[in-house]
Scaffold this active site. Structure first.
Site, PDB file in Angstrom:
ATOM      1  N   LYS A  78     -12.276  -2.144   6.319  1.00  0.00           N
ATOM      2  CA  LYS A  78     -11.538  -3.111   7.124  1.00  0.00           C
ATOM      3  C   LYS A  78     -12.105  -3.179   8.546  1.00  0.00           C
ATOM      4  O   LYS A  78     -12.261  -4.253   9.093  1.00  0.00           O
ATOM      5  CB  LYS A  78     -10.044  -2.754   7.178  1.00  0.00           C
ATOM      6  CG  LYS A  78      -9.397  -2.470   5.831  1.00  0.00           C
ATOM      7  CD  LYS A  78      -9.132  -3.721   5.020  1.00  0.00           C
ATOM      8  CE  LYS A  78      -8.864  -3.465   3.555  1.00  0.00           C
ATOM      9  NZ  LYS A  78      -7.730  -2.602   3.236  1.00  0.00           N
TER      10      LYS A  78
ATOM     11  N   ASP B  47      -2.092   6.614   6.368  1.00  0.00           N
ATOM     12  CA  ASP B  47      -3.108   5.681   5.876  1.00  0.00           C
ATOM     13  C   ASP B  47      -3.370   4.689   7.018  1.00  0.00           C
ATOM     14  O   ASP B  47      -2.506   3.882   7.347  1.00  0.00           O
ATOM     15  CB  ASP B  47      -2.562   4.963   4.630  1.00  0.00           C
ATOM     16  CG  ASP B  47      -3.478   3.826   4.152  1.00  0.00           C
ATOM     17  OD1 ASP B  47      -4.534   3.594   4.758  1.00  0.00           O
ATOM     18  OD2 ASP B  47      -3.094   3.167   3.154  1.00  0.00           O
TER      19      ASP B  47
ATOM     20  N   TRP C  60       0.827  -1.207   0.000  1.00  0.00           N
ATOM     21  CA  TRP C  60       0.000   0.000   0.000  1.00  0.00           C
ATOM     22  C   TRP C  60       0.855   1.249   0.000  1.00  0.00           C
ATOM     23  O   TRP C  60       0.536   2.233  -0.671  1.00  0.00           O
ATOM     24  CB  TRP C  60      -1.002  -0.019   1.146  1.00  0.00           C
ATOM     25  CG  TRP C  60      -1.939  -1.184   1.035  1.00  0.00           C
ATOM     26  CD1 TRP C  60      -2.062  -2.225   1.895  1.00  0.00           C
ATOM     27  CD2 TRP C  60      -2.883  -1.442  -0.037  1.00  0.00           C
ATOM     28  NE1 TRP C  60      -3.010  -3.112   1.439  1.00  0.00           N
ATOM     29  CE2 TRP C  60      -3.526  -2.665   0.265  1.00  0.00           C
ATOM     30  CE3 TRP C  60      -3.224  -0.766  -1.207  1.00  0.00           C
ATOM     31  CZ2 TRP C  60      -4.503  -3.225  -0.559  1.00  0.00           C
ATOM     32  CZ3 TRP C  60      -4.193  -1.319  -2.033  1.00  0.00           C
ATOM     33  CH2 TRP C  60      -4.820  -2.528  -1.707  1.00  0.00           C
TER      34      TRP C  60
HETATM   35  C1  LIG Z   1      -7.115  -2.103   1.856  1.00  0.00           C
HETATM   36  C2  LIG Z   1      -6.098  -1.038   1.991  1.00  0.00           C
HETATM   37  C3  LIG Z   1      -5.972  -0.010   1.054  1.00  0.00           C
HETATM   38  C4  LIG Z   1      -6.800   0.048  -0.217  1.00  0.00           C
HETATM   39  O1  LIG Z   1      -8.062   0.459   0.065  1.00  0.00           O
HETATM   40  P1  LIG Z   1      -9.157   0.639  -1.112  1.00  0.00           P
HETATM   41  O2  LIG Z   1     -10.263   1.257  -0.342  1.00  0.00           O
HETATM   42  O3  LIG Z   1      -9.432  -0.717  -1.642  1.00  0.00           O
HETATM   43  O4  LIG Z   1      -8.582   1.536  -2.136  1.00  0.00           O
HETATM   44  C5  LIG Z   1      -5.032   0.976   1.278  1.00  0.00           C
HETATM   45  N1  LIG Z   1      -4.244   0.948   2.364  1.00  0.00           N
HETATM   46  C6  LIG Z   1      -4.324  -0.043   3.289  1.00  0.00           C
HETATM   47  C7  LIG Z   1      -3.429  -0.016   4.471  1.00  0.00           C
HETATM   48  C8  LIG Z   1      -5.255  -1.057   3.123  1.00  0.00           C
HETATM   49  O5  LIG Z   1      -5.336  -2.037   4.027  1.00  0.00           O
END
Ligand SMILES: *Cc1c(COP(=O)(O)O)cnc(C)c1O
Length: 358
Positions: A190, A166, A99
Site C-alpha cells: 500500500k 495491522d 480486514w
Molecule cells: C490490504 C490489506 C490487508 C491484506 O493484505 P494482503 O497483503 O493482501 O494479505 C490487510 N490489512 C489491511 C489493513 C489492508 O489494507
C-alpha cells in the site's frame, strides 16, 4: 494523458523509486547482473537489508529493543501467524472492518477471541473509542487504517496488554509512538513496495511469549534469528521498499509526509463536504488520510456511473469504491502528489457545473 493513480493496493510508488528499481532490474549496483537474478546471500543484498533496517528505524523512531523482519505471504498470512505465535488462551480484537474480521476469523482457530469493541453496528463508519481493555488478554489486535471503509485511528491506543497493529495501509504515513505497540505489521504493497513482501516490527520480549511449538516458517523467532534470511526473502519488493524509505527520508521524513498527507486529505474532504453532488461516508473525526471514501449525495445517486466515466476520461485511475461500500474511493497514499488530488477535485467541480440542481 497524465494518469492520477488512486488505486487502493497495490498502489502508487514515487516515480524516482520506480525509475531506480527499473535501473536495478537492468543492472544492479553496476554488477552487470539484474536485481531479479542475484543471490540473496550477496554483499550487495546484505547492504540493501541493512540500509532498509536503518532507514525504517530512523524514519519511524523505532526503539532499539525492536526487531524488523520481512516475509512473503501478505498481511493475510500474518493474521493467522500472529494468533499462532501469541494466542494461548484469549486475545482481544477491535472489529473495524473487513480486514479486522478476517484477522478475527483466523485467530479463532487458535483460541478464544473477545471482540472488545466493534463499529459493525453502523457499517464500520467510525472508530470505537473509550472501550475497556481486559487485562487477561494475551494481546489486543487493532487495524489502524481501514482501507475499505476509510476510517483510521488517529491516536496510538494505550493498552494494558501487548498491542498488535495491522498497519498495512497507513505505515509511515504519520508519526506513530512505536513504544506503545508490541508488534506492528502489514503488507508493504500500500505505501512502501510492490506486492510480495510484508513487514513486521516486533518488540524483542514478545519472542519469549510464543505460546506453542510451531512450524519453523510460522515462528517469528525463526525470522528474527535469521535476519529475514531463513529462506529466500522477496528480494525485489524488499529492494523497492528500501528505495521508498530512501525517498521518504529525502523528502523530509514522516513529519513532512504527514503534513503532505494532511493537506491532500483536507483538499479532498473539503470538496466532498462543499460539493452538493457528493457526500462522505464516515464520521468526520475518524476519516482516513489514506483512503478517502465518498458517494453521490441524495438526489444524485444515479449519476455515479457517469461520474466514474467522467473522471476516467480526465485521467483518474482506481477511484471506484470497494463493492461493499460502493461509490468512490480515492486512495491518497504517501507517493500520490497533491496535483492528483487537485485534478480529482477539478473533476468534481466540473461535474457539479454540469449536473447541480438549483
Ligand atoms: C490490504 C490489506 C490487508 C491484506 O493484505 P494482503 O497483503 O493482501 O494479505 C490487510 N490489512 C489491511 C489493513 C489492508 O489494507
Amino acid at each position: 494523458m497524465k494518469k492520477h493513480n488512486f488505486y487502493a493496493g497495490p498502489s502508487i510508488l514515487a516515480d524516482e523509486v520506480i525509475e531506480n528499481a527499473a535501473k536495478a532490474i537492468l543492472d544492479f549496483n553496476g554488477t552487470g547482473v539484474s536485481l531479479l537474478s542475484i543471490s540473496h546471500r550477496t554483499k550487495d543484498f546484505d547492504d540493501v537489508m541493512a540500509e532498509a533496517d536503518k532507514l525504517f528505524r530512523e524514519l519511524l523512531a523505532i526503539p532499539d529493543n525492536y526487531k524488523i523482519f520481512y516475509l512473503g505471504g501478505g498481511a493475510s498470512t500474518l493474521f493467522y501467524e500472529v494468533a499462532a505465535n501469541f494466542l494461548g488462551k484469549k486475545a482481544g480484537y477491535v472489529n473495524t472492518g473487513v480486514w479486522s474480521k478476517k484477522a478475527i476469523k483466523e485467530a479463532r482457530r487458535y483460541g478464544e477471541v473477545e471482540v472488545v469493541a466493534s463499529s459493525e453496528d453502523r457499517d464500520f463508519t467510525y472508530i470505537p473509542k473509550g472501550f475497556a481493555i481486559p487485562s487477561d488478554l494475551d494481546y489486543l489486535h487493532i487495524t489502524t487504517n481501514n482501507t475499505i471503509y476509510g476510517t483510521e485511528f488517529h491516536e496510538d491506543l494505550t493498552s494494558p496488554v501487548p498491542l498488535i497493529a495491522d498497519m498495512s495501509s497507513d505505515i509511515l504515513s504519520r508519526p506513530v509512538d512505536v513504544s506503545k505497540y508490541a508488534m506492528i505489521y502489514g503488507g508493504a504493497q500500500k505505501n512502501l513496495a510492490p506486492a510480495g513482501v510484508s513487514f513486521v516490527i516486533i518488540r524483542e520480549d514478545m519472542l519469549d511469549k510464543i505460546v506453542r511449538d510451531l512450524p519453523t516458517m510460522v515462528s517469528f523467532r525463526t525470522h528474527v534469528d535469521n535476519n529475514s534470511m531463513f529462506n529466500t526473502p522477496p528480494v525485489f519488493p524488499i529492494y523497492v521498499l528500501m528505495e521508498t524509505l530512501r525517498w521518504l527520508k529525502k523528502i523530509g521524513g514522516v513529519d513532512e509526509i504527514f503534513r503532505r498527507n494532511g493537506a491532500k486529505a483536507k483538499l479532498l474532504y473539503d470538496e466532498i463536504d462543499r460539493n452538493p453532488l457528493f457526500r462522505g461516508t464516515v464520521e468526520m473525526e475518524d476519516r482516513s488520510l489514506m483512503n478517502i471514501c465518498f458517494v453521490m449525495a441524495e438526489g444524485y445517486e444515479e449519476l455515479a456511473p457517469e461520474f466514474l466515466e467522467f473522471a476516467k476520461a480526465r485521467g483518474m485511475v482506481g477511484i471506484k469504491g470497494h463493492r461493499l461500500v460502493g461509490g468512490f474511493r480515492a486512495s491518497c497514499y504517501n507517493a500520490l502528489p497533491i496535483e492528483s488530488v487537485q485534478a480529482l477535485v477539478g473533476c468534481m467541480q466540473e461535474f457539479e457545473k454540469l449536473h447541480a440542481k438549483r
